[in-house]
Design a protein around this motif. Structure first.
Motif, PDB file in Angstrom:
ATOM      1  N   TYR A  93      -5.095   9.036  12.955  1.00 30.78           N
ATOM      2  CA  TYR A  93      -3.800   8.921  12.289  1.00 30.78           C
ATOM      3  C   TYR A  93      -3.774   9.692  10.974  1.00 30.78           C
ATOM      4  N   PHE A  94      -4.906   9.761  10.297  1.00 31.05           N
ATOM      5  CA  PHE A  94      -5.011  10.559   9.082  1.00 31.05           C
ATOM      6  C   PHE A  94      -4.711  12.027   9.398  1.00 31.05           C
ATOM      7  N   CYS A  95      -5.230  12.498  10.530  1.00 30.67           N
ATOM      8  CA  CYS A  95      -4.940  13.875  10.970  1.00 30.67           C
ATOM      9  C   CYS A  95      -3.464  14.038  11.329  1.00 30.67           C
ATOM     10  N   CYS A  96      -2.883  13.006  11.951  1.00 29.68           N
ATOM     11  CA  CYS A  96      -1.462  13.065  12.333  1.00 29.68           C
ATOM     12  C   CYS A  96      -0.563  13.184  11.108  1.00 29.68           C
ATOM     13  N   ILE A  97      -0.924  12.473  10.046  1.00 30.64           N
ATOM     14  CA  ILE A  97      -0.141  12.547   8.812  1.00 30.64           C
ATOM     15  C   ILE A  97      -0.132  13.975   8.275  1.00 30.64           C
ATOM     16  N   HIS A  98      -1.273  14.639   8.352  1.00 32.25           N
ATOM     17  CA  HIS A  98      -1.352  16.020   7.850  1.00 32.25           C
ATOM     18  C   HIS A  98      -0.625  16.996   8.768  1.00 32.25           C
ATOM     19  N   VAL A  99      -0.574  16.700  10.058  1.00 34.07           N
ATOM     20  CA  VAL A  99       0.243  17.515  10.960  1.00 34.07           C
ATOM     21  C   VAL A  99       1.711  17.401  10.563  1.00 34.07           C
ATOM     22  N   ALA A 100       2.146  16.167  10.241  1.00 32.18           N
ATOM     23  CA  ALA A 100       3.535  15.949   9.810  1.00 32.18           C
ATOM     24  C   ALA A 100       3.826  16.684   8.507  1.00 32.18           C
ATOM     25  N   ILE A 101       2.866  16.682   7.581  1.00 30.39           N
ATOM     26  CA  ILE A 101       3.035  17.418   6.323  1.00 30.39           C
ATOM     27  C   ILE A 101       3.187  18.908   6.608  1.00 30.39           C
TER      28      ILE A 101
ATOM     29  N   PHE B 123       0.834  -1.200   0.000  1.00 38.65           N
ATOM     30  CA  PHE B 123       0.000   0.000   0.000  1.00 38.65           C
ATOM     31  C   PHE B 123       0.874   1.258   0.000  1.00 38.65           C
ATOM     32  N   ALA B 124       0.298   2.358  -0.516  1.00 39.67           N
ATOM     33  CA  ALA B 124       1.041   3.622  -0.600  1.00 39.67           C
ATOM     34  C   ALA B 124       1.414   4.142   0.781  1.00 39.67           C
ATOM     35  N   MET B 125       0.550   3.889   1.786  1.00 38.55           N
ATOM     36  CA  MET B 125       0.805   4.319   3.165  1.00 38.55           C
ATOM     37  C   MET B 125       0.584   3.114   4.083  1.00 38.55           C
ATOM     38  N   PRO B 126       1.618   2.299   4.306  1.00 36.74           N
ATOM     39  CA  PRO B 126       1.465   1.061   5.078  1.00 36.74           C
ATOM     40  C   PRO B 126       0.861   1.246   6.465  1.00 36.74           C
ATOM     41  N   LEU B 127       1.335   2.240   7.229  1.00 38.32           N
ATOM     42  CA  LEU B 127       0.838   2.429   8.589  1.00 38.32           C
ATOM     43  C   LEU B 127      -0.592   2.951   8.601  1.00 38.32           C
ATOM     44  N   LEU B 128      -0.956   3.743   7.610  1.00 38.74           N
ATOM     45  CA  LEU B 128      -2.339   4.216   7.515  1.00 38.74           C
ATOM     46  C   LEU B 128      -3.257   3.046   7.191  1.00 38.74           C
ATOM     47  N   PHE B 129      -2.778   2.126   6.371  1.00 41.38           N
ATOM     48  CA  PHE B 129      -3.554   0.907   6.079  1.00 41.38           C
ATOM     49  C   PHE B 129      -3.769   0.093   7.355  1.00 41.38           C
ATOM     50  N   LEU B 130      -2.729  -0.043   8.171  1.00 45.74           N
ATOM     51  CA  LEU B 130      -2.863  -0.791   9.426  1.00 45.74           C
ATOM     52  C   LEU B 130      -3.804  -0.081  10.393  1.00 45.74           C
ATOM     53  N   ALA B 131      -3.785   1.250  10.373  1.00 44.15           N
ATOM     54  CA  ALA B 131      -4.678   2.020  11.253  1.00 44.15           C
ATOM     55  C   ALA B 131      -6.135   1.904  10.826  1.00 44.15           C
ATOM     56  N   SER B 132      -6.374   1.566   9.560  1.00 43.31           N
ATOM     57  CA  SER B 132      -7.738   1.502   9.026  1.00 43.31           C
ATOM     58  C   SER B 132      -8.552   0.358   9.621  1.00 43.31           C
TER      59      SER B 132
END
Length: 347
Positions: free
Chosen positions: A252-260, A234-243
């Motif tokens: 976690y989707f929000c956390c990714i955008h904080v990192a961006i 998957f393009a985002m392995p950890l996001l897939f696991l969080a799903s």
């Protein structure tokens, strides 16, 4: 307290969407299986060395723009370095702005797309107006939460790691060096600018803990990915696991955008230092507008051409940084000369 904020600032400039989603760690490390653990300790010492050296430079010199910092590191104002640094920050900032809209599945050039860009312009202007202090506060407040959620996902999805080798192990040292040089180069201005006023012991402490936290997080992600090899497709392995859990997925989707955003603000802050207009508002708005306009363009060809050059410049930058001895007394003289030169060029 300032040292803690600087630690999270350094982490925030390095862990973009690629890192926190797990894809970047897979491409650079996890795909080498158990061998990837062997590179962590050398990586820690390299990160510690470069981060601490940049902190020591900034601790003794009040860094206001990249031109001043480049004179300290390269001993003279090299226009070719300045040009490629400028282009690197523009491309990185523009692609991150584009990534934010893509992640929300916003239709290109739609009203919602322009609304998102307008909102991002306002937020970025506020952050740049308050300069490094705002970025320190944002990272100090949000990064601990992001890291806690990341660690939670790794532990929730823990399985016994399997030695799955999907890459040529011979390339592993090159990947690690490439990763270090690229990230140090793209964050060197913010790291140096943040440490003004710290003493040598404090700089070493900040360098140690920021490098240690980054390496521990890498180990956790590698272990998680090797234990869940199906997620690697998957393009985002950890996001897939969080799903697997709807609430955790949203968080976690929000956390990714904080990192961006933390990485974006860091590069915009670096980009801002290239502009020396008398009106400070123009210095804040212009770099954001340039990146927003360029984010409307498809970057595949441009990035394909420029990214290898950025990588080479990162190697050269770290080479110079590693073998340069800095006299802080002389450095301050260079800083004042650079400041005078910059002021004379201001419009």
């Amino acid at each position: 307290m300032k040292q803690i904020k600087i630690i999270f600032l350094i982490i925030g400039t390095i862990i973009g969407a690629g890192f926190i989603s797990g894809k970047e760690i897979f491409e650079f490390f996890s795909k080498f299986g158990f061998y990837s653990y062997l590179i962590i300790i050398p990586m820690f010492f390299c990160l510690y060395f470069f981060i601490t050296k940049l902190l020591l430079i900034g601790a003794k010199n009040k860094i206001n723009n990249i031109e001043q910092l480049n004179i300290l590191i390269f001993k003279k104002d090299k226009k070719i370095i300045k040009l490629f640094t400028f282009l690197s920050f523009i491309i990185l900032s523009s692609t991150m702005i584009s990534a934010i809209n893509t992640s929300f599945n916003v239709e290109w050039l739609s009203p919602k797309h322009f609304l998102n860009l307008a909102l991002l312009l306002v937020i970025s202007c506020i952050v740049l107006h308050y300069d490094i202090s705002s970025l320190l506060n944002i990272c100090g407040l949000l990064l601990p939460v992001v890291l806690c959620v990341l660690i939670l996902i790794c532990f929730v999805n823990f399985n016994a790691p399997q030695n799955i080798t999907l890459g040529n192990v011979i390339l592993m040292p090159y990947n690690a060096l490439n990763y270090i040089c690229r990230n140090i180069f793209l964050s060197y201005f913010v790291i140096s600018k943040s440490s003004y006023g710290l003493n040598e012991k404090q700089c070493k402490r900040v360098g140690f803990f920021s490098s240690l936290i980054l390496c521990i997080i890498m180990i956790l992600i590698i272990t998680c990915e090797l234990g869940n090899f199906k997620s690697l497709g998957f393009a985002m392995p950890l996001l897939f696991l969080a799903s697997k859990n709807n609430v955790l997925y949203i968080i976690y989707f929000c956390c990714i955008h904080v990192a961006i955003l933390t990485t974006l603000f860091s590069t915009l802050l670096s980009l801002k230092s290239f502009f020396n207009f008398k009106t400070k508002a123009i210095n804040n708005i212009l770099p954001i507008l340039i990146c927003i306009v360029l984010s409307l363009i498809k970057f595949e060809t441009f990035v394909t051409i420029l990214y290898p050059i950025v990588g080479l410049l990162g190697f050269y930058f770290c080479y110079v940084l590693a073998f340069s001895n800095f006299s802080f007394q002389n450095s301050n003289k260079h800083i004042h000369k650079a400041s005078d030169k910059t002021q004379n060029k201001s419009t």
